[in-house]
Design a protein around this motif. Structure first.
Motif, PDB file in Angstrom:
ATOM      1  N   THR A 111       0.817  -1.217   0.000  1.00  0.00           N
ATOM      2  CA  THR A 111       0.000   0.000   0.000  1.00  0.00           C
ATOM      3  C   THR A 111       0.850   1.267   0.000  1.00  0.00           C
ATOM      4  OG1 THR A 111      -0.196  -0.187   2.425  1.00  0.00           O
ATOM      5  CG2 THR A 111      -2.012  -1.059   1.082  1.00  0.00           C
ATOM      6  N   PHE A 169       3.392   4.363   0.631  1.00  0.00           N
ATOM      7  CA  PHE A 169       3.354   5.332   1.709  1.00  0.00           C
ATOM      8  C   PHE A 169       2.102   6.190   1.538  1.00  0.00           C
ATOM      9  CE2 PHE A 169       7.702   4.145   0.869  1.00  0.00           C
ATOM     10  CZ  PHE A 169       8.211   3.884   2.129  1.00  0.00           C
ATOM     11  N   PRO A 170       1.653   6.890   2.566  1.00  0.00           N
ATOM     12  CA  PRO A 170       0.392   7.637   2.429  1.00  0.00           C
ATOM     13  C   PRO A 170       0.377   8.663   1.309  1.00  0.00           C
ATOM     14  CG  PRO A 170       1.038   7.469   4.742  1.00  0.00           C
ATOM     15  CD  PRO A 170       2.203   6.965   3.938  1.00  0.00           C
ATOM     16  N   GLY A 224      -0.902   4.870  -2.203  1.00  0.00           N
ATOM     17  CA  GLY A 224      -1.148   5.304  -0.831  1.00  0.00           C
ATOM     18  C   GLY A 224      -2.279   6.293  -0.651  1.00  0.00           C
ATOM     19  N   LYS A 281      -5.419   6.098   1.773  1.00  0.00           N
ATOM     20  CA  LYS A 281      -5.554   7.148   2.797  1.00  0.00           C
ATOM     21  C   LYS A 281      -6.944   7.763   2.806  1.00  0.00           C
ATOM     22  CE  LYS A 281      -3.645  11.748   3.756  1.00  0.00           C
ATOM     23  NZ  LYS A 281      -2.673  12.770   3.285  1.00  0.00           N
ATOM     24  N   ASN A 307       2.604   1.965   5.344  1.00  0.00           N
ATOM     25  CA  ASN A 307       1.505   2.927   5.342  1.00  0.00           C
ATOM     26  C   ASN A 307       0.699   2.762   6.636  1.00  0.00           C
ATOM     27  OD1 ASN A 307      -0.779   4.495   4.864  1.00  0.00           O
ATOM     28  ND2 ASN A 307      -0.899   3.945   2.706  1.00  0.00           N
TER      29      ASN A 307
END
Length: 233
Positions: free
Chosen positions: A60, A62-63, A68, A72, A87
């Motif tokens: 997933t 990183f945000p 991501g 988010k 994440n």
């Protein structure tokens, strides 16, 4: 460089390509922690407001990069991935029951995608045989006296991949480690959209460098480059 023709009709606008990604669809995305993920296509998916996605990818991310931001913003109802640890928002959504997560060890995940692209019925593995949580709901197959779990193949309504170069037929050349999962993801989509850094005339690609044959690629879009600023807004 000007594109020498679009006789195969595969070179399209990003807006036209993203029209194929709809609410509730299964979306498969190439890349590893954002590296090799198609930034322009993912930004357009995000901006379109698509939701209730089943997402198949390595992780997933990183945000703020790759897939991501979709996670988010709660656009993903289910993620089929090897891990979500990079994440923290994905972890929270999973723990709160707001996003279903199906974990596969990385090698098995990629083999399931390969099986889907090749039209196979699945793969046989012995990982998880002795663990009820890992084997729950999976058929058991015996071969030569040894028992295996049947891991089912993975396919998607739409696959999004990222490549360094393409010709008008959709033959793809990848850049170094950005190749990662993209070749197999390209094979496993009912519709495969390739975001590429450069589109060259037919015949200009070195055949020895072509990894994904154009037969697997339905649409080609020109990348606008990597810019994750939008994800922070």
């Amino acid at each position: 460089m000007m594109v020498a023709g679009n006789e195969y009709g595969k070179i399209v606008s990003i807006e036209y390509a993203i029209d194929k990604v709809m609410d509730g669809c299964t979306l498969m995305v190439g890349g590893f922690g954002g590296v090799g993920s198609p930034p322009t296509l993912l930004q357009e998916v995000f901006d379109k407001g698509v939701e209730q996605l089943t997402l198949i990818c390595n992780d997933t991310a990183f945000p703020h990069i790759g897939v991501g931001p979709l996670v988010k913003e709660g656009r993903v109802k289910k993620a089929i991935v090897s891990h979500i640890g990079s994440n923290p928002i994905a972890g929270s959504l999973f723990q709160e029951g707001k996003m279903e997560v199906e974990f596969s060890p990385q090698g098995i995940l990629i083999e399931r995608i390969r099986a889907g692209g090749a039209g196979l019925g699945g793969i046989l593995v012995d990982i998880g045989m002795d663990h009820e949580w890992l084997s729950k709901g999976k058929p058991i197959v015996e071969v030569d006296g040894k028992r295996f779990l049947l891991e089912r193949p993975l396919t998607a309504d739409v696959s999004l991949v990222y490549a360094k170069k393409a010709d008008p037929f959709g033959n793809l050349v990848y850049g170094k480690s950005a190749r990662n999962t993209n070749p197999l993801v390209a094979m496993a989509g009912n519709i495969t959209i390739a975001e590429v850094e450069e589109i060259v005339p037919l015949g200009e690609l070195n055949p020895e460098e072509i990894v994904t044959p154009g037969i697997f690629v339905h649409y080609i879009v020109k990348s606008r480059g990597v810019n994750w600023k939008w994800a922070w807004e």
